[in-house]
Design a protein around this motif. Structure first.
Motif, PDB file in Angstrom:
ATOM      1  N   SER A 149       0.842  -1.197   0.000  1.00 58.04           N
ATOM      2  CA  SER A 149       0.000   0.000   0.000  1.00 58.04           C
ATOM      3  C   SER A 149       0.872   1.239   0.000  1.00 58.04           C
ATOM      4  O   SER A 149       2.086   1.167   0.201  1.00 58.04           O
ATOM      5  N   ALA A 150       0.231   2.389  -0.168  1.00 57.80           N
ATOM      6  CA  ALA A 150       0.893   3.659   0.132  1.00 57.80           C
ATOM      7  C   ALA A 150       1.203   3.691   1.626  1.00 57.80           C
ATOM      8  O   ALA A 150       0.735   2.835   2.392  1.00 57.80           O
ATOM      9  N   LEU A 151       1.979   4.699   2.016  1.00 54.20           N
ATOM     10  CA  LEU A 151       2.199   4.929   3.441  1.00 54.20           C
ATOM     11  C   LEU A 151       1.082   5.840   3.958  1.00 54.20           C
ATOM     12  O   LEU A 151       0.611   6.727   3.227  1.00 54.20           O
ATOM     13  N   TYR A 152       0.656   5.595   5.173  1.00 55.92           N
ATOM     14  CA  TYR A 152      -0.405   6.383   5.805  1.00 55.92           C
ATOM     15  C   TYR A 152       0.121   6.966   7.112  1.00 55.92           C
ATOM     16  O   TYR A 152       0.816   6.269   7.862  1.00 55.92           O
ATOM     17  N   ARG A 153      -0.246   8.215   7.363  1.00 58.14           N
ATOM     18  CA  ARG A 153       0.031   8.790   8.682  1.00 58.14           C
ATOM     19  C   ARG A 153      -1.188   8.522   9.544  1.00 58.14           C
ATOM     20  O   ARG A 153      -2.325   8.681   9.078  1.00 58.14           O
ATOM     21  N   SER A 154      -0.982   8.076  10.793  1.00 61.50           N
ATOM     22  CA  SER A 154      -2.140   7.769  11.634  1.00 61.50           C
ATOM     23  C   SER A 154      -1.907   8.218  13.071  1.00 61.50           C
ATOM     24  O   SER A 154      -0.795   8.104  13.604  1.00 61.50           O
ATOM     25  N   ALA A 155      -2.967   8.745  13.658  1.00 59.89           N
ATOM     26  CA  ALA A 155      -2.911   9.155  15.058  1.00 59.89           C
ATOM     27  C   ALA A 155      -2.690   7.908  15.910  1.00 59.89           C
ATOM     28  O   ALA A 155      -3.212   6.835  15.595  1.00 59.89           O
ATOM     29  N   PRO A 156      -1.895   8.020  16.987  1.00 51.99           N
ATOM     30  CA  PRO A 156      -1.597   6.828  17.788  1.00 51.99           C
ATOM     31  C   PRO A 156      -2.828   6.240  18.469  1.00 51.99           C
ATOM     32  O   PRO A 156      -3.632   6.965  19.041  1.00 51.99           O
ATOM     33  N   LEU A 157      -2.943   4.952  18.363  1.00 56.03           N
ATOM     34  CA  LEU A 157      -3.884   4.219  19.190  1.00 56.03           C
ATOM     35  C   LEU A 157      -3.110   3.891  20.461  1.00 56.03           C
ATOM     36  O   LEU A 157      -1.982   3.415  20.384  1.00 56.03           O
ATOM     37  N   GLY A 158      -3.696   4.121  21.627  1.00 62.69           N
ATOM     38  CA  GLY A 158      -2.948   3.952  22.867  1.00 62.69           C
ATOM     39  C   GLY A 158      -2.651   5.319  23.441  1.00 62.69           C
ATOM     40  O   GLY A 158      -3.326   6.294  23.105  1.00 62.69           O
ATOM     41  N   PRO A 159      -1.624   5.417  24.290  1.00 61.15           N
ATOM     42  CA  PRO A 159      -1.323   6.705  24.922  1.00 61.15           C
ATOM     43  C   PRO A 159      -1.138   7.792  23.864  1.00 61.15           C
ATOM     44  O   PRO A 159      -0.385   7.607  22.914  1.00 61.15           O
ATOM     45  N   PRO A 160      -1.852   8.942  24.005  1.00 62.02           N
ATOM     46  CA  PRO A 160      -1.794   9.981  22.975  1.00 62.02           C
ATOM     47  C   PRO A 160      -0.521  10.811  22.997  1.00 62.02           C
ATOM     48  O   PRO A 160      -0.239  11.535  22.052  1.00 62.02           O
ATOM     49  N   ASP A 161       0.271  10.716  24.084  1.00 63.61           N
ATOM     50  CA  ASP A 161       1.481  11.533  24.189  1.00 63.61           C
ATOM     51  C   ASP A 161       2.657  10.851  23.496  1.00 63.61           C
ATOM     52  O   ASP A 161       3.727  10.635  24.070  1.00 63.61           O
ATOM     53  N   GLN A 162       2.450  10.481  22.228  1.00 62.19           N
ATOM     54  CA  GLN A 162       3.514   9.899  21.425  1.00 62.19           C
ATOM     55  C   GLN A 162       3.303  10.363  19.983  1.00 62.19           C
ATOM     56  O   GLN A 162       2.205  10.772  19.610  1.00 62.19           O
ATOM     57  N   PRO A 163       4.370  10.316  19.159  1.00 60.86           N
ATOM     58  CA  PRO A 163       4.234  10.827  17.791  1.00 60.86           C
ATOM     59  C   PRO A 163       3.226  10.021  16.976  1.00 60.86           C
ATOM     60  O   PRO A 163       2.935   8.863  17.294  1.00 60.86           O
ATOM     61  N   ASP A 164       2.723  10.652  15.893  1.00 62.25           N
ATOM     62  CA  ASP A 164       1.886   9.933  14.933  1.00 62.25           C
ATOM     63  C   ASP A 164       2.680   8.760  14.350  1.00 62.25           C
ATOM     64  O   ASP A 164       3.905   8.789  14.282  1.00 62.25           O
ATOM     65  N   HIS A 219      15.928  -3.062  13.338  1.00 59.53           N
ATOM     66  CA  HIS A 219      15.501  -1.660  13.419  1.00 59.53           C
ATOM     67  C   HIS A 219      15.531  -1.149  14.855  1.00 59.53           C
ATOM     68  O   HIS A 219      14.929  -0.128  15.154  1.00 59.53           O
ATOM     69  N   GLY A 220      16.171  -1.900  15.730  1.00 58.85           N
ATOM     70  CA  GLY A 220      16.343  -1.436  17.097  1.00 58.85           C
ATOM     71  C   GLY A 220      15.096  -1.526  17.930  1.00 58.85           C
ATOM     72  O   GLY A 220      14.940  -0.821  18.921  1.00 58.85           O
ATOM     73  N   ARG A 221      14.185  -2.428  17.518  1.00 61.45           N
ATOM     74  CA  ARG A 221      12.939  -2.564  18.254  1.00 61.45           C
ATOM     75  C   ARG A 221      13.212  -3.083  19.655  1.00 61.45           C
ATOM     76  O   ARG A 221      13.819  -4.123  19.840  1.00 61.45           O
ATOM     77  N   VAL A 222      12.777  -2.333  20.640  1.00 62.04           N
ATOM     78  CA  VAL A 222      12.856  -2.803  22.011  1.00 62.04           C
ATOM     79  C   VAL A 222      11.432  -2.782  22.545  1.00 62.04           C
ATOM     80  O   VAL A 222      10.734  -1.789  22.395  1.00 62.04           O
ATOM     81  N   ARG A 223      11.010  -3.882  23.117  1.00 63.53           N
ATOM     82  CA  ARG A 223       9.649  -3.924  23.658  1.00 63.53           C
ATOM     83  C   ARG A 223       9.686  -3.360  25.063  1.00 63.53           C
ATOM     84  O   ARG A 223      10.075  -4.026  25.997  1.00 63.53           O
ATOM     85  N   GLU A 224       9.315  -2.092  25.203  1.00 58.03           N
ATOM     86  CA  GLU A 224       9.350  -1.472  26.528  1.00 58.03           C
ATOM     87  C   GLU A 224       7.939  -1.147  26.991  1.00 58.03           C
ATOM     88  O   GLU A 224       7.291  -1.950  27.620  1.00 58.03           O
ATOM     89  N   VAL A 225       7.476   0.044  26.635  1.00 62.66           N
ATOM     90  CA  VAL A 225       6.161   0.494  27.084  1.00 62.66           C
ATOM     91  C   VAL A 225       5.072  -0.228  26.291  1.00 62.66           C
ATOM     92  O   VAL A 225       5.114  -0.261  25.060  1.00 62.66           O
ATOM     93  N   ARG A 226       4.108  -0.807  26.990  1.00 65.15           N
ATOM     94  CA  ARG A 226       2.976  -1.401  26.297  1.00 65.15           C
ATOM     95  C   ARG A 226       2.182  -0.291  25.609  1.00 65.15           C
ATOM     96  O   ARG A 226       1.870   0.737  26.200  1.00 65.15           O
ATOM     97  N   TRP A 227       1.929  -0.476  24.340  1.00 62.45           N
ATOM     98  CA  TRP A 227       1.205   0.481  23.506  1.00 62.45           C
ATOM     99  C   TRP A 227       1.942   1.810  23.391  1.00 62.45           C
ATOM    100  O   TRP A 227       1.357   2.841  23.128  1.00 62.45           O
ATOM    101  N   GLY A 228       3.259   1.779  23.628  1.00 63.21           N
ATOM    102  CA  GLY A 228       4.072   2.987  23.509  1.00 63.21           C
ATOM    103  C   GLY A 228       4.754   3.060  22.155  1.00 63.21           C
ATOM    104  O   GLY A 228       4.510   2.227  21.287  1.00 63.21           O
ATOM    105  N   PRO A 229       5.616   4.091  21.971  1.00 61.68           N
ATOM    106  CA  PRO A 229       6.256   4.305  20.681  1.00 61.68           C
ATOM    107  C   PRO A 229       7.199   3.176  20.284  1.00 61.68           C
ATOM    108  O   PRO A 229       7.750   2.487  21.143  1.00 61.68           O
TER     109      PRO A 229
END
Ligand code: ROI
Length: 168
Positions: A42-57, A85-95
């Motif tokens: 698909s194309a790339l889509y910008r999306s508002a975060p699901l989960g804590p809102p104090d994180q980037p789109d 890609h440096g994925r670290v599973r830290e905050v649940r539903w976080g960035p």
């Protein structure tokens, strides 16, 4: 190893460290997985975060793969790419720098310790359903019904197609 070729769908998401670039590079890496090709994305889509809102789109996309890997071997490949890609599973539903979700694997329903397919949140998420519909409008989701019907049940608020995306 399962020699049969199947079509699988992978959801991509990122909201850290240049998210569009994370997603574009991941599409190339998916295409380099063993016995696997990206048929379409698909194309790339910008999306508002699901989960804590104090994180980037987020930037989200969906890829259609053709693979001879079995579902768990494909999951291993996705997790290796996430780790690169440096994925670290830290905050649940976080960035996160990169999230790769195995959404669908042929018409199979899988419920193992590591893997649930179709992805359990798939039918609720516009940032998955909209890009999926862009590349596979007539899809029937095992246990969930026609994609077009699921799409009608979600809000597209906060979701925006980013133009100018390139092919792998
Ligand atoms: N929100 C959006 N918009 N896109 C995602 O890919 C995404 N992934 C997640 C959580 C943190 C739940 N929120 C998200 O894992």
């Amino acid at each position: 190893m399962n020699a049969t070729e199947v079509v699988a769908y992978v959801g991509l998401g990122s909201n850290l460290d240049d998210p569009s670039r994370q997603v574009r590079v991941a599409l190339e890496e998916l295409n380099r997985l063993p016995r696997t090709r990206v048929l379409r994305h698909s194309a790339l889509y910008r999306s508002a975060p699901l989960g804590p809102p104090d994180q980037p789109d987020f930037v989200n996309a969906v890829a259609m793969l053709d693979t001879q890997l079995d579902a768990h071997a494909l999951l291993d490949g996705l997790q290796l790419i996430e780790q690169r890609h440096g994925r670290v599973r830290e905050v649940r539903w976080g960035p996160r720098t990169l999230d790769l979700d195995l959404l669908l694997f042929a018409d199979r329903q899988i419920d193992s310790v590591r893997l649930q397919v179709p992805h359990p949140q798939l039918h609720k998420r516009a940032f998955v359903l909209v890009p999926l519909h862009e590349i596979a409008a007539d899809l029937e989701l095992p246990g969930l019904g026609p994609l077009a019907e699921l799409l009608a049940g979600v809000s597209r608020a906060g979701l925006q197609r980013i133009e100018g995306t390139v092919d792998v």
